[in-house]
Write an enzyme that holds these catalytic residues in place. Structure first.
Site, PDB file in Angstrom:
ATOM      1  N   ASN A  77       0.833  -1.197   0.000  1.00  0.00           N
ATOM      2  CA  ASN A  77       0.000   0.000   0.000  1.00  0.00           C
ATOM      3  C   ASN A  77       0.874   1.255   0.000  1.00  0.00           C
ATOM      4  OD1 ASN A  77      -2.352   1.612   0.246  1.00  0.00           O
ATOM      5  ND2 ASN A  77      -3.319   0.026   1.493  1.00  0.00           N
ATOM      6  N   HIS A 107      24.097  -0.281  11.516  1.00  0.00           N
ATOM      7  CA  HIS A 107      25.340   0.411  11.854  1.00  0.00           C
ATOM      8  C   HIS A 107      26.004  -0.255  13.049  1.00  0.00           C
ATOM      9  CE1 HIS A 107      24.106   3.639   9.149  1.00  0.00           C
ATOM     10  NE2 HIS A 107      22.898   3.418   9.624  1.00  0.00           N
ATOM     11  N   GLY A 134      -0.136  -1.689   8.633  1.00  0.00           N
ATOM     12  CA  GLY A 134       0.356  -0.340   8.395  1.00  0.00           C
ATOM     13  C   GLY A 134       1.306   0.154   9.470  1.00  0.00           C
ATOM     14  N   SER A 152      -0.321  -3.706  12.921  1.00  0.00           N
ATOM     15  CA  SER A 152       0.008  -2.312  12.629  1.00  0.00           C
ATOM     16  C   SER A 152       0.871  -1.726  13.723  1.00  0.00           C
ATOM     17  CB  SER A 152      -1.278  -1.488  12.519  1.00  0.00           C
ATOM     18  OG  SER A 152      -2.042  -1.920  11.430  1.00  0.00           O
ATOM     19  N   THR A 157      11.981  -6.967  15.662  1.00  0.00           N
ATOM     20  CA  THR A 157      13.422  -6.979  15.925  1.00  0.00           C
ATOM     21  C   THR A 157      13.994  -8.391  15.948  1.00  0.00           C
ATOM     22  OG1 THR A 157      13.056  -6.969  18.308  1.00  0.00           O
ATOM     23  CG2 THR A 157      13.321  -4.820  17.233  1.00  0.00           C
ATOM     24  N   LYS A 175      -0.578 -14.362  19.592  1.00  0.00           N
ATOM     25  CA  LYS A 175      -1.557 -15.385  19.242  1.00  0.00           C
ATOM     26  C   LYS A 175      -0.923 -16.383  18.296  1.00  0.00           C
ATOM     27  CE  LYS A 175      -6.211 -16.075  17.535  1.00  0.00           C
ATOM     28  NZ  LYS A 175      -7.466 -15.459  17.169  1.00  0.00           N
TER      29      LYS A 175
END
Length: 181
Positions: A77, A107, A134, A152, A157, A175
């Site tokens: 999107n 980095h 999103g 969203s 990580t 879940k």
């Protein structure tokens, strides 16, 4: 760079490649909204590989483009950003909400090394039938398993197992989903 080694992003070849990608994104982002075939041609021209029935809604940004690989029935999107200093790979039937960011650039952790402005990358791999909500962020080196859902705003990580929902910052499994029969 592609091997994950430290590199200087300001070497002339890399600067020229990023400038070419910026020109490509300008062309892509200003295409006629009704010209799906023209957009598909531009994606096939620039991405490393493109499956069938691929849609990327402008505006879109990337560092290089050629390290991006998307499977069949891929949809991204509006407002997605892919920093592709290493490979970014999406399987088939993946859906990305607006503003999803995928980062492979990273980095050094220690400040002295960061002052050199050297950086390195880690690839990002996303399996089949994944939905990324999103404003989610996929960080360098993560793998998202098949049929996972990234909520969203999640900041991924660590690797995401198949058949689960993750959310939060840092993203955590909230879940487990039933795998297909």
């Amino acid at each position: 760079m592609l091997a994950g080694d430290l590199y200087d992003p300001m070497v002339p070849d890399l600067v020229a490649r990023r400038e070419a990608a910026a020109e490509w994104t300008r062309r892509f982002n200003t295409t006629d909204p009704t010209d799906a075939a023209g957009r598909a041609d531009l994606l096939a021209e620039w991405f490393g590989s493109v499956g069938d029935r691929v849609t990327v809604e402008p505006p879109f940004r990337c560092d290089y483009g050629e390290q991006i690989h998307v499977g069949d029935d891929f949809f991204a999107n509006y407002g997605c950003v892919f920093l592709d200093v290493c490979r970014i790979e999406f399987g088939d039937d993946c859906l990305l909400g607006p503003g999803v960011h995928v980062y492979t650039a990273t980095h050094p952790l220690d400040a002295e090394s960061r002052r050199t402005r050297l950086e390195y990358g880690k690839p990002v791999t996303v399996g089949d039938e994944v939905w990324v909500g999103g404003r989610a962020v996929l960080n360098p080196g993560v793998t998202v398993g098949d049929r996972a859902m990234v909520a969203s705003g999640a900041v991924v990580t660590d690797d995401v197992p198949s058949d689960c929902v993750v959310q939060g910052n840092p993203a955590e499994v909230v879940k487990r989903l039933d795998p297909p029969a």
